[in-house]
Scaffold this motif. Structure first.
Motif, PDB file in Angstrom:
ATOM      1  N   ASP A 116     -20.602  14.884  74.042  1.00  0.00           N
ATOM      2  CA  ASP A 116     -22.053  14.754  74.108  1.00  0.00           C
ATOM      3  C   ASP A 116     -22.429  13.334  73.719  1.00  0.00           C
ATOM      4  O   ASP A 116     -21.688  12.662  72.979  1.00  0.00           O
ATOM      5  CB  ASP A 116     -22.741  15.755  73.161  1.00  0.00           C
ATOM      6  CG  ASP A 116     -24.175  16.083  73.584  1.00  0.00           C
ATOM      7  OD1 ASP A 116     -24.956  15.133  73.829  1.00  0.00           O
ATOM      8  OD2 ASP A 116     -24.514  17.264  73.687  1.00  0.00           O
ATOM      9  N   LEU A 117     -23.578  12.872  74.212  1.00  0.00           N
ATOM     10  CA  LEU A 117     -24.122  11.587  73.788  1.00  0.00           C
ATOM     11  C   LEU A 117     -24.807  11.684  72.435  1.00  0.00           C
ATOM     12  O   LEU A 117     -24.869  10.706  71.688  1.00  0.00           O
ATOM     13  CB  LEU A 117     -25.131  11.074  74.827  1.00  0.00           C
ATOM     14  CG  LEU A 117     -24.565  10.508  76.129  1.00  0.00           C
ATOM     15  CD1 LEU A 117     -25.684  10.341  77.149  1.00  0.00           C
ATOM     16  CD2 LEU A 117     -23.871   9.179  75.888  1.00  0.00           C
ATOM     17  N   ASN A 118     -25.347  12.869  72.126  1.00  0.00           N
ATOM     18  CA  ASN A 118     -26.100  13.093  70.894  1.00  0.00           C
ATOM     19  C   ASN A 118     -25.137  13.443  69.768  1.00  0.00           C
ATOM     20  O   ASN A 118     -24.620  14.560  69.684  1.00  0.00           O
ATOM     21  CB  ASN A 118     -27.107  14.224  71.124  1.00  0.00           C
ATOM     22  CG  ASN A 118     -28.032  14.442  69.941  1.00  0.00           C
ATOM     23  OD1 ASN A 118     -27.641  14.280  68.786  1.00  0.00           O
ATOM     24  ND2 ASN A 118     -29.264  14.847  70.229  1.00  0.00           N
ATOM     25  N   ALA A 119     -24.886  12.487  68.883  1.00  0.00           N
ATOM     26  CA  ALA A 119     -23.885  12.678  67.829  1.00  0.00           C
ATOM     27  C   ALA A 119     -24.267  13.804  66.875  1.00  0.00           C
ATOM     28  O   ALA A 119     -23.400  14.575  66.436  1.00  0.00           O
ATOM     29  CB  ALA A 119     -23.690  11.379  67.044  1.00  0.00           C
ATOM     30  N   CYS A 139     -17.919  11.840  71.017  1.00  0.00           N
ATOM     31  CA  CYS A 139     -19.270  11.302  71.125  1.00  0.00           C
ATOM     32  C   CYS A 139     -19.260  10.215  72.198  1.00  0.00           C
ATOM     33  O   CYS A 139     -18.742   9.108  71.985  1.00  0.00           O
ATOM     34  CB  CYS A 139     -19.751  10.730  69.796  1.00  0.00           C
ATOM     35  SG  CYS A 139     -21.462  10.109  69.912  1.00  0.00           S
ATOM     36  N   ALA A 140     -19.807  10.549  73.349  1.00  0.00           N
ATOM     37  CA  ALA A 140     -19.773   9.639  74.488  1.00  0.00           C
ATOM     38  C   ALA A 140     -20.663   8.418  74.283  1.00  0.00           C
ATOM     39  O   ALA A 140     -20.612   7.478  75.081  1.00  0.00           O
ATOM     40  CB  ALA A 140     -20.187  10.385  75.758  1.00  0.00           C
ATOM     41  N   GLY A 141     -21.477   8.428  73.229  1.00  0.00           N
ATOM     42  CA  GLY A 141     -22.245   7.240  72.898  1.00  0.00           C
ATOM     43  C   GLY A 141     -21.439   6.211  72.129  1.00  0.00           C
ATOM     44  O   GLY A 141     -21.839   5.046  72.030  1.00  0.00           O
ATOM     45  N   ASP A 142     -20.294   6.627  71.586  1.00  0.00           N
ATOM     46  CA  ASP A 142     -19.466   5.734  70.771  1.00  0.00           C
ATOM     47  C   ASP A 142     -18.199   5.282  71.469  1.00  0.00           C
ATOM     48  O   ASP A 142     -17.647   4.217  71.137  1.00  0.00           O
ATOM     49  CB  ASP A 142     -19.077   6.429  69.458  1.00  0.00           C
ATOM     50  CG  ASP A 142     -20.281   6.745  68.581  1.00  0.00           C
ATOM     51  OD1 ASP A 142     -21.315   6.060  68.731  1.00  0.00           O
ATOM     52  OD2 ASP A 142     -20.187   7.671  67.762  1.00  0.00           O
ATOM     53  N   ASP A 166     -15.701   5.440  75.363  1.00  0.00           N
ATOM     54  CA  ASP A 166     -15.688   5.702  76.800  1.00  0.00           C
ATOM     55  C   ASP A 166     -15.117   7.094  77.024  1.00  0.00           C
ATOM     56  O   ASP A 166     -13.957   7.355  76.698  1.00  0.00           O
ATOM     57  CB  ASP A 166     -14.845   4.655  77.529  1.00  0.00           C
ATOM     58  CG  ASP A 166     -14.878   4.836  79.034  1.00  0.00           C
ATOM     59  OD1 ASP A 166     -14.252   5.800  79.520  1.00  0.00           O
ATOM     60  OD2 ASP A 166     -15.525   4.029  79.724  1.00  0.00           O
ATOM     61  N   LEU A 167     -15.932   7.994  77.549  1.00  0.00           N
ATOM     62  CA  LEU A 167     -15.532   9.391  77.662  1.00  0.00           C
ATOM     63  C   LEU A 167     -14.295   9.563  78.532  1.00  0.00           C
ATOM     64  O   LEU A 167     -13.369  10.313  78.180  1.00  0.00           O
ATOM     65  CB  LEU A 167     -16.693  10.221  78.225  1.00  0.00           C
ATOM     66  CG  LEU A 167     -16.423  11.705  78.497  1.00  0.00           C
ATOM     67  CD1 LEU A 167     -15.969  12.417  77.234  1.00  0.00           C
ATOM     68  CD2 LEU A 167     -17.687  12.368  79.057  1.00  0.00           C
ATOM     69  N   SER A 184     -26.935  15.705  84.002  1.00  0.00           N
ATOM     70  CA  SER A 184     -26.590  14.287  83.980  1.00  0.00           C
ATOM     71  C   SER A 184     -25.760  13.919  85.204  1.00  0.00           C
ATOM     72  O   SER A 184     -24.625  14.390  85.356  1.00  0.00           O
ATOM     73  CB  SER A 184     -25.814  13.957  82.698  1.00  0.00           C
ATOM     74  OG  SER A 184     -25.228  12.683  82.780  1.00  0.00           O
ATOM     75  N   GLN A 221     -18.456  10.925  86.052  1.00  0.00           N
ATOM     76  CA  GLN A 221     -17.321  10.791  85.132  1.00  0.00           C
ATOM     77  C   GLN A 221     -16.362  11.968  85.260  1.00  0.00           C
ATOM     78  O   GLN A 221     -15.140  11.804  85.091  1.00  0.00           O
ATOM     79  CB  GLN A 221     -17.822  10.688  83.690  1.00  0.00           C
ATOM     80  CG  GLN A 221     -18.527   9.389  83.367  1.00  0.00           C
ATOM     81  CD  GLN A 221     -19.079   9.396  81.958  1.00  0.00           C
ATOM     82  OE1 GLN A 221     -19.704  10.366  81.508  1.00  0.00           O
ATOM     83  NE2 GLN A 221     -18.864   8.316  81.231  1.00  0.00           N
TER      84      GLN A 221
END
Length: 346
Positions: free
Chosen positions: A197-200, A217-220, A222-223, A245, A251
């Motif tokens: 998820d992007l939302n940690a 965490c895809a915000g931190d 590279d998924l 998304s 991806q």
């Protein structure tokens, strides 16, 4: 009785209306739980082309029978029941072929018919005609039974993606649907299940409940690279995009293993439904991409069985229980991603 009715985008009102009476072939249900989902948030914000206001919302419904219409047999007042959301017609070519999830004449509770954000509601005769009223098994509470509807959708998606023994599964999206995907994949014999998820904050909340083999965490990071690392460079056997998304769908193709299966579970916004697809990856890796559109009445019945048998626990996923007057609070909490599952108890 009290109901929560949609009048226009941004306008849901708690109102007093007369109790409904069942007509021939119908069943009146005392609603005990009606859970909320992201679709309720979208309806509140933007409306829906199938909804003609005013309409009582709510489609994840469980309660007990209060009254039977003339001609209804096999049921009694006091029976505990779960109600399907999507109602196939049962007679079209797709229904006759057993493809009830893609019935072109499908109707829905809370859209075409008043739903479960109410103290009492009517189950249409069309629901009974397709075996869409299910007995809640002993030992399953009303709140748990209301989660059978989203679990039924997840079950349909994983059957289409053929999730099975030993699979490495990536679930993108850590909301209630993502959590159900993690638990169902485990029950179907998946080897490892990764949740992204992007939302940690929401990812941490979900991971604490469903305990994936890794939370990404895809915000931190590279998924795609992280999935490749976790799978020794091979990629995932199954990727489920449980989020609206397009980037996640793109991806998913990149992180799938050879002969992998990809489930585009979450639909995209109507005004932005087009993605860039590397067709050569699909071709040379022999990938399978499947959609997933809701569930059939049979999926709902089987989902209740999975809950009752303990294969897919859901009680701990219900993080918020609110009364009908708090329906706008429920929609807000869901919209902010501050909960896993929110249920309304009229």
């Amino acid at each position: 009785m009290k109901v929560a009715r949609f009048h226009a985008p941004g306008d849901i009102r708690l109102e007093d209306v007369p109790e409904p009476r069942p007509r021939p072939g119908e069943v009146k249900v005392r609603v005990r739980n009606c859970s909320t989902c992201g679709t309720d948030v979208k309806i509140f914000r933007y409306g829906h082309h199938h909804i003609r206001p005013p309409r009582v919302m709510g489609h994840e419904i469980a309660g007990e029978i209060a009254e039977l219409g003339d001609g209804v047999t096999g049921w009694s007042p006091g029976d505990r029941v779960q109600v399907i959301a999507a109602i196939p017609c049962g007679v079209c070519e797709e229904c006759r072929r057993g493809h009830r999830t893609v019935c072109p004449n499908q109707e829905s509770m809370g859209y075409h018919y008043d739903g479960g954000f109410a103290q009492y509601m009517i189950v249409p005769a069309k629901v009974l005609a397709v075996d869409g009223l299910n007995r809640i098994p002993d030992g399953v509470g009303f709140a748990e039974a209301s989660v059978a509807e989203p679990l039924a959708c997840v079950l349909n998606g994983q059957e289409l993606a053929r999730v099975g023994d030993g699979d490495d599964v990536v679930v993108v999206g850590s909301g209630p649907i993502g959590c159900l995907h993690v638990r169902l994949a485990r029950s179907r014999g998946a080897g490892r299940v990764f949740l992204a998820d992007l939302n940690a904050d929401r990812l941490a909340m979900a991971a604490d409940l469903v305990r994936p083999d890794a939370a990404i965490c895809a915000g931190d990071v590279d998924l795609v690279d992280e999935v490749r690392k976790l799978t020794g460079g091979r990629g995932a056997d199954v990727v489920v995009t449980a989020a609206a998304s397009g980037a996640a769908q793109e991806q998913a193709v990149q992180m799938a293993a050879r002969q992998g299966r990809i489930s585009f579970f979450g639909g995209l916004p109507k005004d932005d439904p087009v993605i860039r697809l590397d067709s050569n990856l699909v071709h040379y890796r022999e990938l399978t991409i499947v959609g997933a559109n809701g569930s059939s009445p049979a999926h709902n019945a089987r989902a209740l069985g999975l809950i009752a048998g303990g294969a897919v626990p859901v009680a701990d996923l219900i993080t918020h229980r609110l009364g009908l007057p708090e329906v706008l609070d429920a929609i807000d909490v869901v919209g902010r991603g501050a909960a896993i599952k929110v249920t309304i108890e009229p």
